[in-house]
Design a protein around this motif. Structure first.
Motif, short mmCIF file in Angstrom:
data_model
loop_
_atom_site.label_atom_id
_atom_site.label_comp_id
_atom_site.label_asym_id
_atom_site.label_seq_id
_atom_site.Cartn_x
_atom_site.Cartn_y
_atom_site.Cartn_z
N SER A 1 11.94 -10.62 7.34
CA SER A 1 12.00 -11.23 6.01
C SER A 1 12.16 -10.13 4.98
O SER A 1 11.65 -9.02 5.13
N PHE A 2 12.89 -10.46 3.93
CA PHE A 2 13.23 -9.46 2.92
C PHE A 2 13.08 -10.06 1.53
O PHE A 2 13.54 -11.18 1.29
N CYS A 3 12.43 -9.33 0.64
CA CYS A 3 12.33 -9.73 -0.77
C CYS A 3 11.87 -11.18 -0.90
O CYS A 3 12.56 -12.02 -1.47
N MET A 4 10.69 -11.47 -0.34
CA MET A 4 10.17 -12.83 -0.38
C MET A 4 9.78 -13.19 -1.82
O MET A 4 9.11 -12.42 -2.51
N CYS A 5 10.23 -14.35 -2.29
CA CYS A 5 10.00 -14.80 -3.66
C CYS A 5 9.19 -16.09 -3.64
O CYS A 5 9.74 -17.18 -3.47
N PRO A 6 7.86 -16.02 -3.80
CA PRO A 6 7.07 -17.24 -3.87
C PRO A 6 7.42 -18.06 -5.10
O PRO A 6 7.63 -17.50 -6.19
N ARG B 1 23.12 -7.61 0.20
CA ARG B 1 22.78 -6.49 -0.68
C ARG B 1 21.31 -6.08 -0.52
O ARG B 1 20.60 -5.85 -1.50
N THR B 2 20.86 -6.00 0.72
CA THR B 2 19.47 -5.60 0.96
C THR B 2 19.23 -4.15 0.57
O THR B 2 18.11 -3.79 0.20
N ALA C 1 13.12 -16.47 0.86
CA ALA C 1 13.13 -15.08 1.32
C ALA C 1 14.44 -14.83 2.04
O ALA C 1 15.05 -15.75 2.59
N GLY C 2 14.85 -13.59 2.04
CA GLY C 2 15.95 -13.21 2.92
C GLY C 2 15.45 -13.17 4.35
O GLY C 2 14.35 -12.68 4.62
N ILE C 3 16.22 -13.74 5.26
CA ILE C 3 15.99 -13.55 6.70
C ILE C 3 17.21 -12.78 7.19
O ILE C 3 18.32 -13.33 7.27
N VAL C 4 17.02 -11.50 7.44
CA VAL C 4 18.16 -10.61 7.64
C VAL C 4 18.06 -9.87 8.96
O VAL C 4 16.96 -9.71 9.53
N VAL C 5 19.21 -9.43 9.43
CA VAL C 5 19.35 -8.79 10.73
C VAL C 5 19.80 -7.35 10.51
O VAL C 5 20.74 -7.08 9.75
#
Length: 543
Positions: free
Chosen positions: A341-346, A491-492, A377-381
């Motif tokens: 997960s990346f840059c999680m935004c609640p 753009r992670t 959130a981003g879910i990234v590989v």
């Protein structure tokens, strides 16, 4: 003063419970505690429904030496560090007044450039800040025009303009980087001075949110200008003049703006952000040393925020001291790919974040209240530079990789900057979505149900499909069928690193200071700002 860490209190403790807890931890009578001040507050949510607050206090005692001796082997008690920021030079005004003085140039007005310019201005060095985009208020109008009307402005959007990409984000101000010089504390104090809530000085995961960031950026610009700094907006740097010094080393001699204007300077801070692809190309053409670096690609996933709150906090979900819950997830897939997960935004929204025409890029954003219905959130590989090979060679290959998938996302969305979207249940079943379910996607200008395999590499789809059920073991309901994924997240981080030495100057071009996220040295507002401060100090010491 002593610093006492890991002091646990109940979530609903009374204010008068603090003093006995401190005295009890230190083994002293309450009367020996002369004063105490909260330094940091977090929470321990490892036991869902039995969450406790975790505090750090700075404490003045009647006999600190005796307590320190008793706790000399306990890392939870020690002297409170001096976290005040100190300038590294005191003659900036004199330098700037000498005949022939060439002011330092800061390229980019995002978090890195902002803090670098602020420190240089506070030192009296009168920096010139060149920003390709517009001032933050005008930029906000342009960005909302993309979200609401699908009207794209190439030099004024989520990526370009005063405040940088961090302006349209959750405004997170925390990281896990080592910060022995307490630059992060300096950043937080400057933000509070500019209008950020004072709680960012004490909460363990401070955030600000987009709307507050806008006014803060304006106030910090006003301070820089009052100290002799100068801003120039809509001033895109398109060329770099490189010469040789007396020792034969390459040295920056100036920059050229779009339109042909040349600015003489011998010191340039490259705070260009991770999306300045044309600037990367110009630096590469000028022979500045750089190389491709790892990257990630994936989607934005949205769930009801209430689902995340209950999964993380149980019956204590909704408590005002806890706020909207976040998460951090990692999975190592069988195909060798890392998924995270990346840059999680609640309590936030998914936003259109492209910086180039006819491409689709997603990002996440929250306001200070984090009160929107969805969590995202981003879910990234994870990728390596070897993954870029089909799209080119050399340090710019990652840019071509990004552009390829962003263009496919634009096509899959059907044009008009609509984004492709897919239900989690459909991705797990490997079928295209024809409609969406109970989770309403927040992305504007809108989404088109489809199969995200049309705009993601096969290995990324495979890894995400495996990761979603695994994440459910940590966040109950994470793989709910109606959760929605929107693509693409590219753009992670920067796809390249502009190499620098111990003095923070480019390895092969003196006077050039690669800095922040765009040059490969940060990841988020806090670390970018810290790097900007470090670079400003290095520039001042070398001047």
């Amino acid at each position: 003063m002593l610093r006492v860490t890991e002091l646990k209190l109940k979530l609903d403790h009374a204010p008068e419970a603090v003093l006995p807890a401190i005295a009890g931890r230190l083994g002293v009578p309450e009367a020996d505690v002369l004063s105490y001040a909260l330094f940091r507050r977090g929470y321990d949510a490892r036991k869902r429904g039995a969450i406790s607050l975790v505090h750090t206090y700075d404490v003045a005692l009647r006999d600190e030496a005796a307590v320190l001796e008793r706790f000399r082997d306990d890392p939870r008690v020690g002297p409170a560090p001096d976290m005040r920021y100190r300038f590294v030079i005191g003659d900036g005004e004199a330098r700037a007044s000498r005949p022939g003085y060439r002011r330092p140039v800061v390229i980019g007005a995002g978090p890195c450039g902002l803090l670098s310019a602020l420190i240089l201005a506070q030192m009296g060095l009168k920096p010139l800040i060149l920003e390709r985009g517009r001032a933050v208020r005008e930029r906000t109008v342009d960005t909302f025009a993309l979200w609401r009307k699908a009207q794209f402005t190439a030099e004024s959007n989520v990526q370009f303009g005063e405040g940088g990409a961090g302006t349209f984000s959750d405004g997170k101000l925390y990281s896990q980087v080592s910060d022995k010089h307490h630059y992060g504390r300096k950043l937080l104090h400057e933000f509070v001075k500019a209008g950020a809530p004072e709680e960012i000085l004490t909460v363990s995961k401070p955030h600000i949110g987009t709307f507050r960031l806008v006014s803060m950026v304006e106030r910090m610009r006003a301070e820089i200008e009052s100290l002799g700094g100068e801003y120039r907006f809509s001033s895109k740097v398109t060329g770099f003049s490189i010469g040789r010094d007396a020792q034969g080393q390459r040295r920056i001699e100036g920059v050229t703006l779009e339109g042909g204007e040349h600015i003489d300077t011998d010191r340039v801070v490259l705070a260009i952000g991770h999306s300045a692809r044309d600037t990367f190309a110009a630096l590469h053409a000028a022979g500045v040393e750089m190389h491709a670096k790892p990257l990630s690609i994936g989607v934005r996933i949205e769930h009801p925020q209430s689902l995340i709150d209950v999964a993380r906090f149980g019956e204590q979900a909704g408590h005002p001291l806890l706020g909207a819950a976040d998460y951090k997830l990692v999975h190592h897939a069988r195909n060798g790919r890392g998924v995270y997960s990346f840059c999680m935004c609640p309590g936030g929204t998914v936003v259109a974040a492209t910086s180039e025409e006819n491409r689709v890029v997603t990002n996440g954003m929250s306001q200070y209240s984090r009160a929107e219905r969805n969590a995202n959130a981003g879910i990234v590989v994870g990728l390596t530079p070897e993954d870029f090979a089909p799209f080119g060679a050399g340090p710019l290959a990652g840019l071509a990789f990004q552009r390829h998938w962003e263009s496919l996302a634009f096509e899959a969305g059907g044009g008009g900057y609509r984004a492709p979207a897919q239900r989690v249940g459909d991705l797990l079943a490997d079928r295209a979505s024809s409609e969406l379910g109970a989770v309403e996607p927040s992305y504007k200008p809108g989404v088109t149900p489809t199969h995200l395999g049309a705009c993601l590499p096969d290995y990324a789809v495979e890894a995400i499909r495996e990761a979603l059920p695994a994440f459910t073991r940590q966040i109950r309901g994470f793989d709910m069928a109606d959760a929605v994924m929107t693509g693409v997240e590219t753009r992670t981080s920067s796809p390249l690193r502009i190499t620098r030495g111990a003095d923070l100057q480019s390895l092969n071009t003196r006077g050039l200071y690669p800095a922040g996220e765009g040059c490969g040295y940060a990841g988020g507002i806090l670390t970018a700002g810290i790097d900007g401060i470090r670079v400003a100090e290095a520039l001042a010491l070398a001047a």
